[in-house]
Write a protein that holds these residues in place. Structure first.
Motif, mmCIF file in Angstrom:
data_model
loop_
_atom_site.group_PDB
_atom_site.id
_atom_site.type_symbol
_atom_site.label_atom_id
_atom_site.label_comp_id
_atom_site.label_asym_id
_atom_site.label_seq_id
_atom_site.Cartn_x
_atom_site.Cartn_y
_atom_site.Cartn_z
ATOM 1 N N UNK A 8 -18.311 13.927 81.541
ATOM 2 C CA UNK A 8 -18.484 15.201 82.241
ATOM 3 C C UNK A 8 -19.781 15.874 81.799
ATOM 4 N N UNK A 9 -20.036 15.800 80.489
ATOM 5 C CA UNK A 9 -21.257 16.411 79.965
ATOM 6 C C UNK A 9 -22.503 15.776 80.568
ATOM 7 N N UNK A 10 -22.504 14.439 80.613
ATOM 8 C CA UNK A 10 -23.666 13.742 81.181
ATOM 9 C C UNK A 10 -23.804 14.060 82.661
ATOM 10 N N UNK A 11 -22.663 14.116 83.345
ATOM 11 C CA UNK A 11 -22.698 14.379 84.787
ATOM 12 C C UNK A 11 -23.299 15.756 85.073
ATOM 13 N N UNK A 12 -22.860 16.745 84.281
ATOM 14 C CA UNK A 12 -23.392 18.098 84.470
ATOM 15 C C UNK A 12 -24.883 18.127 84.256
ATOM 16 N N UNK A 13 -25.343 17.450 83.215
ATOM 17 C CA UNK A 13 -26.783 17.488 82.950
ATOM 18 C C UNK A 13 -27.534 16.641 83.969
ATOM 19 N N UNK A 139 -9.561 29.245 84.871
ATOM 20 C CA UNK A 139 -8.155 28.928 85.087
ATOM 21 C C UNK A 139 -7.958 27.438 85.314
ATOM 22 N N UNK A 140 -8.945 26.819 85.985
ATOM 23 C CA UNK A 140 -8.828 25.404 86.324
ATOM 24 C C UNK A 140 -9.010 24.497 85.125
ATOM 25 N N UNK A 141 -9.659 25.021 84.091
ATOM 26 C CA UNK A 141 -10.098 24.192 82.976
ATOM 27 C C UNK A 141 -8.971 23.349 82.376
ATOM 28 N N UNK A 142 -7.750 23.900 82.461
ATOM 29 C CA UNK A 142 -6.630 23.191 81.831
ATOM 30 C C UNK A 142 -6.098 22.038 82.669
ATOM 31 N N UNK A 143 -6.430 22.034 83.961
ATOM 32 C CA UNK A 143 -5.939 20.958 84.829
ATOM 33 C C UNK A 143 -6.604 19.647 84.413
ATOM 34 N N UNK A 144 -5.844 18.588 84.253
ATOM 35 C CA UNK A 144 -6.473 17.332 83.825
ATOM 36 C C UNK A 144 -7.445 16.775 84.873
ATOM 37 N N UNK A 145 -8.469 16.126 84.410
ATOM 38 C CA UNK A 145 -9.501 15.460 85.218
ATOM 39 C C UNK A 145 -10.234 16.408 86.151
ATOM 40 N N UNK A 149 -14.021 18.840 85.615
ATOM 41 C CA UNK A 149 -15.007 18.505 86.637
ATOM 42 C C UNK A 149 -15.423 19.756 87.390
ATOM 43 N N UNK A 150 -14.421 20.554 87.749
ATOM 44 C CA UNK A 150 -14.715 21.776 88.502
ATOM 45 C C UNK A 150 -15.429 22.793 87.607
ATOM 46 N N UNK A 152 -17.093 22.415 84.689
ATOM 47 C CA UNK A 152 -18.357 22.081 84.023
ATOM 48 C C UNK A 152 -19.397 21.437 84.918
ATOM 49 N N UNK A 153 -18.975 20.853 86.019
ATOM 50 C CA UNK A 153 -19.953 20.185 86.873
ATOM 51 C C UNK A 153 -20.208 20.985 88.143
ATOM 52 N N UNK A 154 -19.119 21.375 88.814
ATOM 53 C CA UNK A 154 -19.306 22.061 90.092
ATOM 54 C C UNK A 154 -19.619 23.536 89.882
ATOM 55 N N UNK A 155 -18.884 24.166 88.984
ATOM 56 C CA UNK A 155 -19.164 25.573 88.683
ATOM 57 C C UNK A 155 -20.235 25.656 87.600
#
Lengths: 323, 367
Positions: A8-13, A139-145, A149-150, A152-155
């Motif tokens: 996720x970290x790499x994807x965001x960057x 709020x979404x952060x706790x949802x798995x997968x 993604x939402x 750290x990457x989309x938001x």
């Protein structure tokens, strides 16, 4: 750390690194589809970064910064057009020349105005495009997968990032669904036919270059006042050329351009991540391989090993109406 | 009436028009200097004094000019065959590896004049190798040489960075560079050339490669205008269809022209690597490959023109460096602006003044 979190970290960057490429490659898309090679993308990116940083610093307003970046990039586009359309000069030479002018002028003016060795002054917070947290990200952060993604990457990107992705369908629509786009593509393939239909080849190509400057202005602005908070010497650092490679890699089509830019952005992010780490069995992989990979891939593509990259037919040829 | 088809005498085509373009480029550079609040005339004076005032300045000017002659010839040879080689920068970088490997392996055993021929060949071979793949892609696969040579500039840069940081670096040192070559791997300085004119070379790194550059100018002239190969290259450059009709093999000529071009670019490395710093350093080319484009354009792709244009850029580089000491508000990068404007006016806008000059010429000559 969990592998998924790393990914996720790499994807965001990767997304953050691919945005300037995306704007620039789309900019190149318009000029190249109209039959104007633009080696000067790098220079346009650089001058617009400089202009946006200056304007944002003086006004404290990010949107005025963006405006300045766009205006200056379009001015450079006009210069390119004046040389290569009006005077039928060599488009490559003109692009190379403008890259030099951009690289030198930004430092000379930057030094004269700010006296920090070519850097501009630090742009205040209000003059920057800052990350936007989309509703429900926490709020979404706790949802798995999907959650990370939402969140750290989309938001958490700035407004220009979303505009960049919006530009992809818009570019597609303009190129393939409007009269302007049809003519633009025609002028890149067979300007004689367009001329015969009573449409001005020069004006059409100038308009294509205006669009190029407009999009390149976003790219420079993103570098200067979204990704960082000042203009730094030569901050485009070859991104204009990588964008050119992405444009060719995508065979001059808008949606593949986005994918190519994301791929090259991902390679960049992955290289940063891999720095100093070693892979089991292989050992440490030199970062230089990742830096060279976009160019190697493009050359392999050009060699015709992954499908054929066919450039616009009239690209690089000045149009002479009649003798 | 269209002015494009009117023939102009050679002294206008090769003398007046390039000169006027140059004047325009300098006029706009002067505007930039004026805009940042300095006097353009004073800047020009300081620049000329810095470049030509003393023996040391002249030595530096000729040192820079040496590199630009090599890269200018490299670009020119390719242009004669209708190829635009933007890759001189990368080819020179890889050429440095060739020169350095020769110097590193021979400098202990033999004097410089034995090392030199091998170094010339090594640098040329490595430069040509860097041009080989783009040349092959153009010749056999029809990929645009401009794009592939740009790509190869970056690929070479990554490769050399890797080699210097990981392989060639002296163990225990921080700087990514090779060890300093011994006497046997260095090209001698040309003190005698400057003292012949009563000056002192001082710390200026003008070296033997200047003479190699002049020899290459002559060889390129012979190649382009006095050999069958050169004739075939020029034919291909003017009209590929006519060349193919005349039975000139396209792929072969493209390959040969690009390999020669790459070789000349590679030889540029002799000057900084074996002449000046006596070691292979990171990014030692420093844009000389791109200056070659400007030099070749200004010199109209002719060796004599290239020498003159290389001198002009040598003066700009050396004078610009001195200028930035004397006028701190003008940074060294002003040279880059001037360089860009020269390429713009002498290259991309070369036809801009032509219609006006044709009309003037017709009026004066009364036709």
């Amino acid at each position: 750390m969990d592998y998924f979190d790393i990914f996720i970290g790499i994807l965001g960057s990767a997304i953050r690194l691919s945005i300037p490429l995306l704007f620039t490659a789309l900019a190149g898309l318009f000029s190249e589809r109209a039959g104007i090679f633009d080696i000067g993308l790098e220079g346009k990116m650089l001058v617009s970064a400089f202009a946006s940083a200056c304007a944002a610093y003086w006004t404290g307003n990010a949107w005025l910064g963006l405006m300045a970046g766009i205006v200056v990039a379009i001015a450079f586009s006009f210069l390119h057009g004046f040389a290569s359309i009006t005077n039928r000069g060599n488009q490559i030479v003109s692009g190379v020349a403008l890259n030099f002018v951009a690289a030198g002028l930004t430092i000379v003016l930057g030094q004269a105005w700010f006296g920090q060795g070519g850097r501009t002054a630090q742009v205040p917070g209000s003059g920057r495009f800052t990350p936007i947290i989309l509703p429900g990200a926490d709020a979404m952060r706790e949802v798995p997968i999907l959650g990370p993604l939402y969140a750290n990457v989309i938001s958490g990107n700035n407004i220009l990032t979303y505009i960049a992705f919006l530009m992809v369908p818009i570019s597609w629509w303009v190129l393939y669904r409007t009269r302007f786009g049809l003519r633009l593509r025609a002028v890149g393939e067979n300007p004689g036919a367009v001329d015969t239909a009573g449409i001005s080849v020069s004006w059409l190509r100038y308009r294509a270059l205006i669009v190029t400057g407009f999009l390149a202005g976003f790219a420079g602005t993103y570098l200067a006042i979204a990704q960082s908070a000042a203009f730094i010497n030569n901050m485009s650092a070859g991104k204009g050329y990588i964008a050119l490679a992405a444009l060719i890699f995508a065979k001059w089509k808008p949606v593949p351009v986005m994918l190519a830019c994301l791929l090259f952005g991902f390679l960049d992010a992955f290289a940063n991540f891999m720095q100093g780490k070693s892979i089991p069995l292989i050992g440490e992989v030199p970062v230089q391989i990742f830096q060279a990979l976009p160019y190697i891939l493009t050359c392999v593509l050009l060699a015709g090993f992954i499908g054929i990259a066919r450039p616009p037919k009239a690209g690089g040829v000045p149009y002479t109406k009649e003798r | 009436m269209s002015t494009a088809s009117v023939q102009l005498p050679a002294w206008i085509n090769y003398g007046v028009i390039p000169l006027l373009n140059l004047v325009l480029a300098f006029f706009f550079s002067g505007l930039v200097v004026w805009a940042i609040g300095e006097s353009p005339i004073e800047a020009l004076r300081l620049l000329l004094i810095g470049a030509l005032g003393r023996g040391e300045g002249i030595g530096f000017t000729l040192f820079y000019a040496t590199s630009f002659i090599f890269t200018g010839l490299s670009v020119a040879v390719a242009i004669h065959a209708g190829l635009f080689n933007i890759g001189s920068e990368g080819q020179a970088y890889l050429g440095g590896l060739g020169a350095a490997l020769v110097a590193l392996s021979l400098d202990r055993y033999v004097p410089w004049y034995v090392t030199m021929p091998f170094a010339v060949v090594g640098a040329a071979l490595f430069g040509a190798a860097c041009a080989a793949i783009p040349a092959w892609l153009q010749a056999k696969r029809g990929s645009h040489i401009v794009i592939t040579t740009i790509m190869f500039n970056f690929i070479t840069s990554s490769l050399m960075n890797y080699l210097l940081v990981r392989v060639l670096i002296v163990p225990g040192k921080m700087a990514p560079e090779t060890r300093t070559f011994l006497e046997g791997g260095q090209l001698p300085k040309l003190d005698w050339l400057i003292s012949m004119f009563g000056g002192k070379l001082g710390a200026a790194p003008l070296n033997f490669s200047f003479l190699i550059a002049l020899v290459m100018c002559f060889l390129v002239w012979v190649l382009i205008w006095r050999t069958k190969l050169g004739y075939e290259m020029r034919t291909l450059g003017i009209s590929p269809t006519a060349a193919s009709y005349a039975g000139i093999p396209y792929a072969k000529i493209v390959m040969i022209a690009m390999l020669i071009s790459g070789g000349l670019a590679g030889m540029m490395a002799l000057n900084p690597v074996m002449g000046a710093s006596a070691r292979l350093q990171i990014e030692f080319v420093g844009g000389a490959g791109f200056v070659g484009i400007a030099v070749s354009l200004m010199g109209r792709n002719h060796p004599v023109g290239i020498i003159l244009a290389a001198l002009l850029f040598g003066i700009l580089y050396q004078g610009g460096a001195e200028l930035s000491f004397d006028m701190p508000s003008i940074t060294r990068d002003m040279i880059v602006v001037i360089q860009g404007l020269v390429i713009l006016f002498a290259g991309a806008l070369e036809y801009m003044l032509r219609p006006a000059i044709v009309r003037l010429y017709q009026q004066i000559s009364g036709k």
